[in-house]
Design an enzyme around this catalytic site. Structure first.
Site, PDB file in Angstrom:
ATOM      1  N   LYS A 112      38.658  35.855  46.685  1.00  0.00           N
ATOM      2  CA  LYS A 112      39.171  36.232  48.006  1.00  0.00           C
ATOM      3  C   LYS A 112      39.363  35.006  48.910  1.00  0.00           C
ATOM      4  O   LYS A 112      40.197  35.026  49.812  1.00  0.00           O
ATOM      5  CB  LYS A 112      38.217  37.217  48.695  1.00  0.00           C
ATOM      6  CG  LYS A 112      37.890  38.474  47.909  1.00  0.00           C
ATOM      7  CD  LYS A 112      39.100  39.359  47.698  1.00  0.00           C
ATOM      8  CE  LYS A 112      38.738  40.753  47.223  1.00  0.00           C
ATOM      9  NZ  LYS A 112      38.208  40.815  45.847  1.00  0.00           N
TER      10      LYS A 112
HETATM   11  C1  LIG Z   1      38.429  41.692  44.849  1.00  0.00           C
HETATM   12  C2  LIG Z   1      37.966  41.311  43.510  1.00  0.00           C
HETATM   13  C3  LIG Z   1      38.597  41.787  42.350  1.00  0.00           C
HETATM   14  C4  LIG Z   1      39.749  42.769  42.408  1.00  0.00           C
HETATM   15  O1  LIG Z   1      40.906  42.196  42.949  1.00  0.00           O
HETATM   16  P1  LIG Z   1      42.093  43.135  43.466  1.00  0.00           P
HETATM   17  O2  LIG Z   1      43.069  42.220  44.092  1.00  0.00           O
HETATM   18  O3  LIG Z   1      41.455  44.055  44.483  1.00  0.00           O
HETATM   19  O4  LIG Z   1      42.609  43.877  42.308  1.00  0.00           O
HETATM   20  C5  LIG Z   1      38.147  41.347  41.121  1.00  0.00           C
HETATM   21  N1  LIG Z   1      37.099  40.508  41.026  1.00  0.00           N
HETATM   22  C6  LIG Z   1      36.462  40.043  42.109  1.00  0.00           C
HETATM   23  C7  LIG Z   1      35.303  39.138  41.933  1.00  0.00           C
HETATM   24  C8  LIG Z   1      36.871  40.408  43.395  1.00  0.00           C
HETATM   25  O5  LIG Z   1      36.226  39.934  44.467  1.00  0.00           O
END
Ligand SMILES: *Cc1c(COP(=O)(O)O)cnc(C)c1O
Length: 496
Positions: A112
């Site tokens: 993120k």
């Molecule tokens: C948010 C997240 C995901 C999923 O990503 P999306 O864009 O919501 O599909 C997968 N792994 C981790 C560690 C995340 O923080």
């Protein structure tokens, strides 16, 4: 022709990129989508010689068409700096003949950060460009990782406040500690009695609450979103897919034009949608492999054409993927419906009324680029252990889901195309589950003993993000029912 944005539920009105970033969600409840996917202007050979920041500029300028060169490069250089613990920002690590694209070198050690370290700058720039005088209130639902990354990005940013809702019993102990120790007067963190979908639905309801919007406007406040529904999150995520291809080329690991596969551990469908956009910009990508955990609503969708959220919500060891309503899928649905907002709106209405919808045969045909599968808890743990035993490399639980699904894909198809797996979190964020997968004997250790043990056996330093929270005091202890989210917001904003 420069890209503009329209809603997935009404394509009659178009807005600029900065307006779409400010609004987050369209007034009709739809998501903003680019009116076309721009083609890359630089060749891969040219991109191969560029830094992460330079590639980011080449990609993002094509989407953020109303940002000046100075505005965009300013945002990029403020975002991708020493907050990342490596100059390359997103390193590729080879293990078992595949490439793990490590997206967790930012300040909160999950992917993120790739988008949320730039979003506050894009948001502030967008506000200035549109002469917005109001203070911007970021309202966010998190399955664990978005919350901390958004808090870290917006804490102390003038002209903004941020409120994060998370499922009280649905995040890892480290994730929770990271959020509740967040400093900054403009931050608010609230646990809700409910799961991520409850938090996300509650936030969407607040965004569409006209009465609340009017009360806020009277106090010089307006909402925006840091969730992956914001186009300002999606666009920065396209960058690392372009970058990873360029790097593989630069290192002589692929030929120019050779196709690669991309595997993405998926929850809200934002990250894999970014890979899909990268493919449509011209990155030679063969298959987009969508990996789910036991909440396998997407796997079922890809195998049957029917999206059905009416099922039990499972709490797994990969909590950031514990999602039954993958919001960003709406952007793909709109696209495979031939950019038909009316058709998409019908399907989304069915989703909110009955919890399911079914796409047409015609639409299904356009999903040929995707392959979906899932890994259950046991398969995920086994994958962490076998990878560690074979190579010494330690995968986090989410990346392990992706890696296990990739093994299934290869076994099923025999496809040996070179493959990049999006590695979305540091194992230090999910230490207990990771260490238990490696050896049951770790069960009796405390969270921070496990951190030190992981550092020892994995041969990696404890990341700063973890050191910081070892002793940090808890400053947020708000918990509310899922029906009380509006009150919590009004209280923090002082308009109760
Ligand atoms: C948010 C997240 C995901 C999923 O990503 P999306 O864009 O919501 O599909 C997968 N792994 C981790 C560690 C995340 O923080």
């Amino acid at each position: 022709m420069g890209v503009l944005y329209s809603s997935t539920r009404d394509s009659s009105k178009k807005v600029t990129a900065s307006q779409a970033i400010l609004k987050g969600l369209s007034d009709d409840g739809g998501l903003f989508v680019p009116d076309h996917i721009p083609a890359l202007e630089c060749s891969m050979r040219d991109l191969a010689g560029k830094s992460y920041q330079e590639v980011a500029y080449e990609v993002m300028k094509l989407f953020l068409t109303d940002f000046t060169q100075d505005e965009l490069s300013g945002c990029i250089s403020r975002a991708y700096d020493s907050k990342f613990d490596t100059e390359v920002i997103a390193p590729l690590v080879e293990a078992e003949d595949t490439y793990y694209l490590e997206l967790f070198h930012g300040s909160t050690i999950a992917f993120k950060d790739m988008a949320l370290s730039i979003l506050p700058h894009l948001m502030i720039t967008s506000a200035k460009k549109n002469h917005v005088e109001n203070e911007i209130v970021i309202l966010t639902a998190t399955s664990g990782d978005t919350g901390k990354a958004a808090l870290a990005g917006f804490a102390g940013v003038e002209g903004t406040r941020i409120i994060v809702f998370y499922p009280k019993n649905g995040v890892s102990p480290i994730q929770e500690k990271q959020m509740v120790t967040q400093k900054g007067d403009n931050t608010c963190v609230v646990g809700i009695h409910g799961n991520f979908d409850d938090a996300q639905t509650g936030v969407k309801t607040l965004f569409n609450d006209k009465e609340l919007a009017a009360q806020m406007a009277a106090c010089g406040l307006q909402f925006s979103s840091a969730n992956s529904i914001n186009i300002g999150r999606l666009v920065p995520q396209v960058v690392y897919y372009v970058y990873s291809y360029a790097k593989l080329l630069a290192e002589g690991r692929i030929e120019d034009g050779e196709e690669i596969n991309v595997v993405v551990p998926t929850g809200n469908f934002g990250n894999i949608l970014a890979a899909f956009y990268a493919k449509n910009m011209g990155v030679p990508i063969h298959k987009l492999i969508c990996a789910s955990n036991e909440n396998k609503v997407l796997y079922d969708f890809f195998s049957t054409g029917r999206y059905d959220r009416n099922r039990e919500f499972v709490l797994t060891s990969s909590p950031s993927m514990d999602i039954l309503i993958s919001s960003n899928l709406e952007r793909l649905i709109y696209r495979i419906a031939g950019d038909d907002a009316k058709k998409n709106a019908e399907l989304m209405a069915a989703l909110s009324q009955t919890g399911c919808y079914e796409i047409t045969e015609q639409m299904r045909k356009q999903l040929a680029d995707f392959y979906g599968n899932y890994a259950d808890e046991e398969e995920t743990a086994k994958r962490i252990k076998s990878m560690y035993t074979n190579t010494g490399y330690v995968l986090d639980t989410h990346t392990a889901v992706a890696s296990a699904v990739y093994q299934k894909y290869v076994a099923e198809t025999g496809d040996r195309t070179k493959t990049v797996i999006a590695s979305t979190a540091s194992p230090f964020k999910f230490t207990r589950n990771v260490m238990n997968a490696i050896d049951e004997k770790y069960d009796s250790m405390s969270d921070f003993e496990l951190v030190d043990e992981l550092s020892r056996i994995g041969g990696v330093d404890v990341p700063n993000a973890i050191e910081e929270i070892r002793t940090a005091p808890v400053v947020h202890d708000n918990v509310c029912a899922k029906t009380e989210m509006k009150e919590a917001v009004m209280q923090f904003l002082g308009i109760a």
